[in-house]
Design a protein around this motif. Structure first.
Motif, mmCIF file in Angstrom:
data_model
loop_
_atom_site.group_PDB
_atom_site.id
_atom_site.type_symbol
_atom_site.label_atom_id
_atom_site.label_comp_id
_atom_site.label_asym_id
_atom_site.label_seq_id
_atom_site.Cartn_x
_atom_site.Cartn_y
_atom_site.Cartn_z
ATOM 1 N N LEU A 43 1.024 -1.334 0.187
ATOM 2 C CA LEU A 43 -0.049 -0.083 0.035
ATOM 3 C C LEU A 43 0.828 1.105 0.068
ATOM 4 O O LEU A 43 0.619 1.933 -0.891
ATOM 5 N N ASN A 44 1.884 1.380 0.666
ATOM 6 C CA ASN A 44 2.842 2.509 1.063
ATOM 7 C C ASN A 44 3.349 2.590 -0.375
ATOM 8 O O ASN A 44 3.841 3.779 -0.681
ATOM 9 N N LEU A 45 4.004 1.383 -0.993
ATOM 10 C CA LEU A 45 4.663 1.551 -2.263
ATOM 11 C C LEU A 45 3.966 2.065 -3.378
ATOM 12 O O LEU A 45 4.387 3.089 -4.082
ATOM 13 N N SER A 46 2.595 1.849 -3.243
ATOM 14 C CA SER A 46 1.589 2.477 -4.439
ATOM 15 C C SER A 46 1.313 3.791 -4.246
ATOM 16 O O SER A 46 1.243 4.698 -4.943
ATOM 17 N N ILE A 47 1.232 3.994 -2.726
ATOM 18 C CA ILE A 47 0.898 5.784 -2.367
ATOM 19 C C ILE A 47 2.282 6.506 -2.943
ATOM 20 O O ILE A 47 2.306 7.670 -3.210
ATOM 21 N N LEU A 48 3.488 5.749 -2.818
ATOM 22 C CA LEU A 48 4.825 6.398 -3.117
ATOM 23 C C LEU A 48 4.680 6.848 -4.603
ATOM 24 O O LEU A 48 4.938 7.748 -5.109
ATOM 25 N N PHE A 49 4.118 5.724 -5.446
ATOM 26 C CA PHE A 49 4.034 6.025 -6.937
ATOM 27 C C PHE A 49 2.937 7.031 -7.288
ATOM 28 O O PHE A 49 3.154 7.691 -8.204
ATOM 29 N N SER A 50 1.979 6.829 -6.529
ATOM 30 C CA SER A 50 1.051 8.083 -6.674
ATOM 31 C C SER A 50 1.549 9.239 -6.528
ATOM 32 O O SER A 50 1.030 10.397 -7.083
ATOM 33 N N VAL A 51 2.252 9.542 -5.641
ATOM 34 C CA VAL A 51 2.907 10.756 -5.437
ATOM 35 C C VAL A 51 4.092 11.229 -6.428
ATOM 36 O O VAL A 51 3.976 12.495 -6.820
ATOM 37 N N GLY A 52 4.658 10.069 -6.743
ATOM 38 C CA GLY A 52 5.722 10.370 -7.831
ATOM 39 C C GLY A 52 5.375 10.523 -9.208
ATOM 40 O O GLY A 52 6.119 11.351 -9.786
ATOM 41 N N PHE A 53 4.118 9.998 -9.545
ATOM 42 C CA PHE A 53 3.858 10.082 -10.829
ATOM 43 C C PHE A 53 2.463 10.810 -11.056
ATOM 44 O O PHE A 53 1.651 10.693 -10.036
ATOM 45 N N ARG A 54 2.492 11.426 -11.963
ATOM 46 C CA ARG A 54 1.056 12.455 -12.148
ATOM 47 C C ARG A 54 0.065 11.494 -12.680
ATOM 48 O O ARG A 54 -1.181 11.827 -12.242
ATOM 49 N N GLN A 55 0.192 10.421 -13.488
ATOM 50 C CA GLN A 55 -0.946 9.777 -14.074
ATOM 51 C C GLN A 55 -0.983 8.643 -13.218
ATOM 52 O O GLN A 55 -0.164 7.735 -12.706
ATOM 53 N N ALA A 56 -2.288 8.136 -13.043
ATOM 54 C CA ALA A 56 -2.714 6.998 -11.997
ATOM 55 C C ALA A 56 -2.332 5.670 -12.823
ATOM 56 O O ALA A 56 -1.992 4.831 -12.213
ATOM 57 N N THR A 57 -2.608 5.485 -14.366
ATOM 58 C CA THR A 57 -2.235 4.429 -14.909
ATOM 59 C C THR A 57 -0.556 4.152 -14.771
ATOM 60 O O THR A 57 -0.338 3.050 -14.771
ATOM 61 N N THR A 58 0.150 4.978 -14.847
ATOM 62 C CA THR A 58 1.576 4.945 -14.581
ATOM 63 C C THR A 58 1.932 4.386 -13.310
ATOM 64 O O THR A 58 2.744 3.646 -13.178
ATOM 65 N N SER A 59 1.158 4.935 -12.091
ATOM 66 C CA SER A 59 1.549 4.262 -10.886
ATOM 67 C C SER A 59 1.086 3.218 -10.755
ATOM 68 O O SER A 59 1.608 2.118 -9.861
ATOM 69 N N ALA A 60 0.149 2.819 -11.167
ATOM 70 C CA ALA A 60 -0.732 1.556 -11.078
ATOM 71 C C ALA A 60 0.272 0.520 -11.793
ATOM 72 O O ALA A 60 0.559 -0.625 -11.254
ATOM 73 N N LEU A 61 0.784 0.637 -13.101
ATOM 74 C CA LEU A 61 1.713 0.025 -13.737
ATOM 75 C C LEU A 61 3.044 -0.293 -13.006
ATOM 76 O O LEU A 61 3.535 -1.392 -13.040
ATOM 77 N N ALA A 62 3.457 0.895 -12.528
ATOM 78 C CA ALA A 62 4.744 0.592 -11.850
ATOM 79 C C ALA A 62 4.731 -0.143 -10.480
ATOM 80 O O ALA A 62 5.591 -1.122 -10.158
ATOM 81 N N GLY A 63 3.515 -0.139 -9.709
ATOM 82 C CA GLY A 63 3.248 -1.194 -8.566
ATOM 83 C C GLY A 63 3.073 -2.658 -8.862
ATOM 84 O O GLY A 63 3.495 -3.290 -8.433
ATOM 85 N N ILE A 64 2.376 -2.869 -10.132
ATOM 86 C CA ILE A 64 2.237 -4.212 -10.494
ATOM 87 C C ILE A 64 3.503 -4.916 -11.078
ATOM 88 O O ILE A 64 3.732 -6.029 -11.036
ATOM 89 N N SER A 65 4.299 -3.750 -11.741
ATOM 90 C CA SER A 65 5.494 -4.537 -12.281
ATOM 91 C C SER A 65 6.347 -4.801 -11.260
ATOM 92 O O SER A 65 7.141 -5.981 -11.358
ATOM 93 N N ILE A 66 6.489 -4.241 -10.241
ATOM 94 C CA ILE A 66 7.506 -4.395 -9.284
ATOM 95 C C ILE A 66 6.898 -5.659 -8.455
ATOM 96 O O ILE A 66 7.507 -6.718 -7.935
ATOM 97 N N TRP A 67 5.591 -5.946 -8.390
ATOM 98 C CA TRP A 67 4.770 -7.085 -7.731
ATOM 99 C C TRP A 67 4.997 -8.184 -8.537
ATOM 100 O O TRP A 67 5.690 -9.542 -7.959
ATOM 101 N N LEU A 68 4.972 -8.158 -9.942
ATOM 102 C CA LEU A 68 5.318 -9.305 -11.121
ATOM 103 C C LEU A 68 6.771 -9.643 -10.769
ATOM 104 O O LEU A 68 7.295 -10.847 -10.780
ATOM 105 N N PHE A 69 7.662 -8.487 -10.666
ATOM 106 C CA PHE A 69 9.195 -8.998 -10.725
ATOM 107 C C PHE A 69 9.479 -9.862 -9.398
ATOM 108 O O PHE A 69 10.151 -10.908 -9.540
ATOM 109 N N PHE A 70 8.914 -9.372 -8.264
ATOM 110 C CA PHE A 70 9.147 -10.364 -7.132
ATOM 111 C C PHE A 70 8.403 -11.663 -7.057
ATOM 112 O O PHE A 70 8.819 -12.511 -6.314
ATOM 113 N N SER A 71 7.310 -11.672 -7.631
ATOM 114 C CA SER A 71 6.295 -12.852 -7.522
ATOM 115 C C SER A 71 7.077 -13.923 -8.667
ATOM 116 O O SER A 71 6.815 -15.371 -8.397
#
Length: 321
Positions: free
Chosen positions: A179-207
């Motif tokens: 949750l905090n990782l996705s909030i960090l991306f939400s603050v860092g990226f202006r577009q919600a789609t970009t922050s969502a893809l960044a969070g899912i990409s990291i989750w896929l990488f570790f999974s």
């Protein structure tokens, strides 16, 4: 006293508003339905495994309620596997547009034009999501206890209840990490789609990909000739420590130790260390000491991501385009 109430009240107004928005959103309803369906399926497979099981004097076989979270008949994964898989998605879905969507719609600047502190917004969004997640996980685990009590007909012991309670807390910390990782991306990226893809990409990488990379590293550093037992244990510990850079591995280690009292070590042991060991379940205090580094690492990662999001948000220009 009135001054304190006037300071605290706006924050809790924002928290209540965020909780209401989360519960009413289709995104949360869909994720909740997926979690409930998968957990119900895993419970069904667990109860199927209990169809012929009976209480025994073996202490390894006496923790029936804990086995509801860990066993499976092979049809579906166990309860903790589903939580490990769906927990990050739940956390990411609740935080990827926490700030940037408000900014793009222009509502963030209107909220901050009121006489409230800027950090109230970020803190309230995190706390509201954490409250909803806490209620969700405690309710799920109480549901498991209730169904187990009705179907099995055996009341849980005090140790089982405390272990399930600690499992709930670890699950909340794990999902709060994402949750905090996705909030960090939400603050860092202006577009919600970009922050969502960044969070899912990291989750896929570790999974998926992280384990593959570690296996390649392990194959590369494995010696080609015979080595001593202590060198082999040291090599396995090194590989295991690399694996523990994955938050999912930390969660799996912690929950497996808490829900399977027979686990006495999370690392490789030599024959000298194993000699004389009595094969009996560990007390809850010993299990907590065994997984305390994993829980601390998850909690520290959660604080780091929240601190970075807080720092970026306090310095960010909040006016919409």
């Amino acid at each position: 006293m009135q001054t304190n109430h006037s300071i605290v009240r706006p924050f809790w107004v924002i928290v209540n508003k965020e909780i209401s928005d989360i519960i009413k959103s289709w995104r949360f309803i869909i994720m909740l339905a997926i979690v409930l369906l998968t957990c119900t399926g895993s419970l069904y497979t667990a109860f199927t495994g209990f169809a012929t099981a009976k209480p025994t004097n073996d202490p390894e076989e006496s923790f029936f309620f804990l086995k509801l979270f860990t066993i499976s008949d092979g049809t579906l994964p166990s309860f903790i596997v589903f939580i490990s898989f769906l927990g990050p998605l739940l956390g990411i879905s609740m935080g990827f547009d926490a700030i940037n969507s408000e900014q793009n719609k222009g509502t963030l600047s209107r909220v901050l034009s009121q006489p409230i502190y800027r950090d109230y917004v970020l803190n309230a969004k995190f706390l509201a999501s954490l409250i909803v997640l806490s209620i969700l996980f405690f309710s799920l685990n109480l549901l498991v206890l209730g169904f187990g009590l009705v179907i099995i007909g055996i009341p849980p012991t005090a140790e089982e209840v405390f272990r399930i309670l600690m499992f709930s807390i670890v699950s909340i910390v794990y999902v709060a990490f994402w949750l905090n990782l996705s909030i960090l991306f939400s603050v860092g990226f202006r577009q919600a789609t970009t922050s969502a893809l960044a969070g899912i990409s990291i989750w896929l990488f570790f999974s998926i990909f992280y384990n593959m990379i570690v296996n390649v590293i392990a194959k590369g550093i494995s010696p080609r000739q015979m080595i001593s037992e202590y060198q082999l244990v040291s090599l396995q510990k090194l590989i295991q420590n690399i694996m523990r850079l994955n938050p999912g591995q930390l969660f799996d280690d912690a929950t497996t130790t808490l829900l399977v009292p027979g686990v006495r070590s999370l690392g490789p042991l030599t024959m000298e260390q194993m000699s004389g060991a009595i094969p009996s379940p560990l007390p809850l205090g010993q299990s907590m000491m065994l997984v305390w580094p994993q829980i601390t690492a998850l909690f520290a990662g959660t604080l780091v991501f929240f601190g970075l999001a807080y720092m970026l948000f306090m310095r960010r220009e909040i006016r919409s385009r």
